[in-house]
Enzyme design. Structure first.
Site, PDB file in Angstrom:
ATOM      1  N   ASP A  26       0.827  -1.208   0.000  1.00 35.11           N
ATOM      2  CA  ASP A  26       0.000   0.000   0.000  1.00 35.11           C
ATOM      3  C   ASP A  26       0.864   1.262   0.000  1.00 35.11           C
ATOM      4  O   ASP A  26       1.931   1.276   0.614  1.00 35.11           O
ATOM      5  CB  ASP A  26      -0.906  -0.004   1.243  1.00 35.11           C
ATOM      6  CG  ASP A  26      -1.983   1.051   1.173  1.00 35.11           C
ATOM      7  OD1 ASP A  26      -2.319   1.505   0.062  1.00 35.11           O
ATOM      8  OD2 ASP A  26      -2.496   1.433   2.236  1.00 35.11           O
ATOM      9  N   GLY A  29       0.166   5.234  -4.689  1.00 35.41           N
ATOM     10  CA  GLY A  29      -0.450   6.467  -5.159  1.00 35.41           C
ATOM     11  C   GLY A  29      -0.042   7.663  -4.328  1.00 35.41           C
ATOM     12  O   GLY A  29       0.292   8.741  -4.862  1.00 35.41           O
ATOM     13  N   ARG A  30      -0.028   7.516  -3.002  1.00 37.24           N
ATOM     14  CA  ARG A  30       0.361   8.618  -2.119  1.00 37.24           C
ATOM     15  C   ARG A  30       1.835   8.980  -2.310  1.00 37.24           C
ATOM     16  O   ARG A  30       2.212  10.153  -2.246  1.00 37.24           O
ATOM     17  CB  ARG A  30       0.077   8.238  -0.664  1.00 37.24           C
ATOM     18  CG  ARG A  30      -1.393   8.359  -0.288  1.00 37.24           C
ATOM     19  CD  ARG A  30      -1.653   7.826   1.100  1.00 37.24           C
ATOM     20  NE  ARG A  30      -1.606   6.373   1.127  1.00 37.24           N
ATOM     21  CZ  ARG A  30      -1.281   5.648   2.198  1.00 37.24           C
ATOM     22  NH1 ARG A  30      -0.934   6.261   3.322  1.00 37.24           N
ATOM     23  NH2 ARG A  30      -1.286   4.339   2.160  1.00 37.24           N
ATOM     24  N   HIS A  43       2.848   3.242  -8.961  1.00 36.07           N
ATOM     25  CA  HIS A  43       2.716   1.812  -9.229  1.00 36.07           C
ATOM     26  C   HIS A  43       3.953   1.286  -9.960  1.00 36.07           C
ATOM     27  O   HIS A  43       4.450   0.191  -9.669  1.00 36.07           O
ATOM     28  CB  HIS A  43       1.464   1.540 -10.050  1.00 36.07           C
ATOM     29  CG  HIS A  43       0.187   1.844  -9.316  1.00 36.07           C
ATOM     30  ND1 HIS A  43      -0.110   1.280  -8.098  1.00 36.07           N
ATOM     31  CD2 HIS A  43      -0.848   2.668  -9.628  1.00 36.07           C
ATOM     32  CE1 HIS A  43      -1.287   1.733  -7.688  1.00 36.07           C
ATOM     33  NE2 HIS A  43      -1.755   2.570  -8.594  1.00 36.07           N
ATOM     34  N   SER A  71      -6.730  -6.085  -5.845  1.00 34.56           N
ATOM     35  CA  SER A  71      -7.866  -6.695  -5.147  1.00 34.56           C
ATOM     36  C   SER A  71      -9.098  -6.722  -6.035  1.00 34.56           C
ATOM     37  O   SER A  71      -9.179  -6.004  -7.052  1.00 34.56           O
ATOM     38  CB  SER A  71      -8.180  -5.909  -3.859  1.00 34.56           C
ATOM     39  OG  SER A  71      -8.850  -4.704  -4.167  1.00 34.56           O
ATOM     40  N   TRP A  75     -11.126  -2.881  -9.100  1.00 26.65           N
ATOM     41  CA  TRP A  75     -11.762  -2.580 -10.385  1.00 26.65           C
ATOM     42  C   TRP A  75     -12.540  -1.270 -10.319  1.00 26.65           C
ATOM     43  O   TRP A  75     -12.836  -0.663 -11.361  1.00 26.65           O
ATOM     44  CB  TRP A  75     -12.703  -3.714 -10.799  1.00 26.65           C
ATOM     45  CG  TRP A  75     -12.031  -5.007 -11.121  1.00 26.65           C
ATOM     46  CD1 TRP A  75     -12.049  -6.146 -10.379  1.00 26.65           C
ATOM     47  CD2 TRP A  75     -11.234  -5.315 -12.274  1.00 26.65           C
ATOM     48  NE1 TRP A  75     -11.309  -7.140 -10.986  1.00 26.65           N
ATOM     49  CE2 TRP A  75     -10.804  -6.654 -12.149  1.00 26.65           C
ATOM     50  CE3 TRP A  75     -10.833  -4.579 -13.403  1.00 26.65           C
ATOM     51  CZ2 TRP A  75     -10.002  -7.275 -13.106  1.00 26.65           C
ATOM     52  CZ3 TRP A  75     -10.036  -5.201 -14.367  1.00 26.65           C
ATOM     53  CH2 TRP A  75      -9.627  -6.526 -14.203  1.00 26.65           C
ATOM     54  N   LEU A 137      11.838 -20.421  -3.648  1.00 28.14           N
ATOM     55  CA  LEU A 137      10.817 -19.523  -3.112  1.00 28.14           C
ATOM     56  C   LEU A 137       9.567 -19.627  -3.971  1.00 28.14           C
ATOM     57  O   LEU A 137       9.657 -19.662  -5.202  1.00 28.14           O
ATOM     58  CB  LEU A 137      11.319 -18.068  -3.126  1.00 28.14           C
ATOM     59  CG  LEU A 137      10.291 -16.989  -2.760  1.00 28.14           C
ATOM     60  CD1 LEU A 137       9.951 -17.044  -1.275  1.00 28.14           C
ATOM     61  CD2 LEU A 137      10.805 -15.595  -3.141  1.00 28.14           C
ATOM     62  N   ILE A 201      -6.679  -5.095   7.118  1.00 27.65           N
ATOM     63  CA  ILE A 201      -6.185  -6.152   6.227  1.00 27.65           C
ATOM     64  C   ILE A 201      -6.931  -6.193   4.899  1.00 27.65           C
ATOM     65  O   ILE A 201      -6.576  -6.970   4.018  1.00 27.65           O
ATOM     66  CB  ILE A 201      -6.203  -7.537   6.911  1.00 27.65           C
ATOM     67  CG1 ILE A 201      -7.620  -7.920   7.356  1.00 27.65           C
ATOM     68  CG2 ILE A 201      -5.248  -7.556   8.088  1.00 27.65           C
ATOM     69  CD1 ILE A 201      -7.697  -9.319   7.920  1.00 27.65           C
TER      70      ILE A 201
END
Length: 256
Positions: A26, A29-30, A43, A71, A75, A137, A201
């Site tokens: 998160d 954008g900020r 991004h 997520s 959309w 991994l 979350i």
């Protein structure tokens, strides 16, 4: 385990390092807005943080890394931003898959890919196939993913098995349910990190989070580097995980 130079040697023990880490990435954008740029610039900058997190996970013996890329609610964002995210996903698949193959990283995309266009789905399938034999991994990219979707999808799968008489209702257990969610076959989620200063979350890995440790970082995602990841795992290793027991019980068990 190969220890990171960043990590505190007193706690960088393979027994206490998390086996499965998930990150809500998160703040892109900020981060861009703080620099007077469009949100989409953030991004693109976030891709470097993905590389750093994968590198840290490989170096420190983390077996599975799950990244929340897009997520099911995303959309609803501006059409231009969604388009950039889809294009970026496609570009990253093109540019990173050979590197993942070389570095022993297995790629797995979890989420409802039915809403993606056919070209993107084909790239996902090709990347998964190319890295399928890697074992250093497992990198899970949660795309068009939602925790509630994951649970509902598992329920549908179990109902279908009951209808086919593959299983009977009394055989449905937590263990069986876990075999029907998108992270089936991976270690239990140990640590969930969210960057960007928010403390929620956001419908991510709801079933899997039952006993995960939560870590909230003020750092915006493009600035989340290996040193920041190290802070999260150091915090994890300092905690006593009780799983419903008392602290005394856990201490006594560890001494046996």
């Amino acid at each position: 385990m190969v220890k990171s130079d960043l990590h505190n040697p007193e706690v960088s023990d393979n027994d206490v390092m998390p086996k499965h880490v998930a990150i809500i990435m998160d703040g892109n954008g900020r981060w861009a807005q703080q620099k007077g740029k469009l949100r989409t610039f953030g991004h693109k900058a976030g891709v470097d943080a993905v590389r750093a997190s994968v590198r840290y996970a490989r170096t420190n013996g983390i077996q599975s890394l799950t990244l929340f890329a897009f997520s099911s609610e995303n959309w609803n964002r501006p059409e231009e931003e969604v388009g950039v995210l889809m294009d970026l996903f496609s570009l990253v698949l093109n540019s990173e898959v050979k590197r993942m193959k070389k570095n022993g990283v297995r790629l797995k995309v979890i989420g409802d890919t039915s809403k993606f266009d056919d070209k993107l789905v084909a790239k996902i399938e090709k990347a998964e196939a190319l890295t399928a034999e890697n074992s250093d991994l497992v990198l899970n990219i949660a795309a068009n993913y939602g925790g509630r979707w994951d649970i509902v999808n598992a329920c549908k799968s179990i109902v279908a098995d009951v209808s086919d008489k593959t299983i009977s209702p009394h055989e449905i257990t937590e263990e069986l349910f876990s075999k029907h969610v998108s992270t089936e076959g991976l270690p239990e989620l140990d640590l969930l990190i969210r960057t960007g200063g928010e403390h929620r979350i956001s419908n991510f890995l709801l079933w899997q989070c039952a006993y995960a440790e939560l870590y909230f970082s003020q750092t915006l995602w493009p600035d989340f580097d290996e040193a920041e990841f190290d802070k999260a795992t150091a915090c994890f290793t300092s905690r006593q995980r009780r799983f419903g027991l008392t602290g005394e019980q856990v201490t006594n068990e560890s001494q046996d």
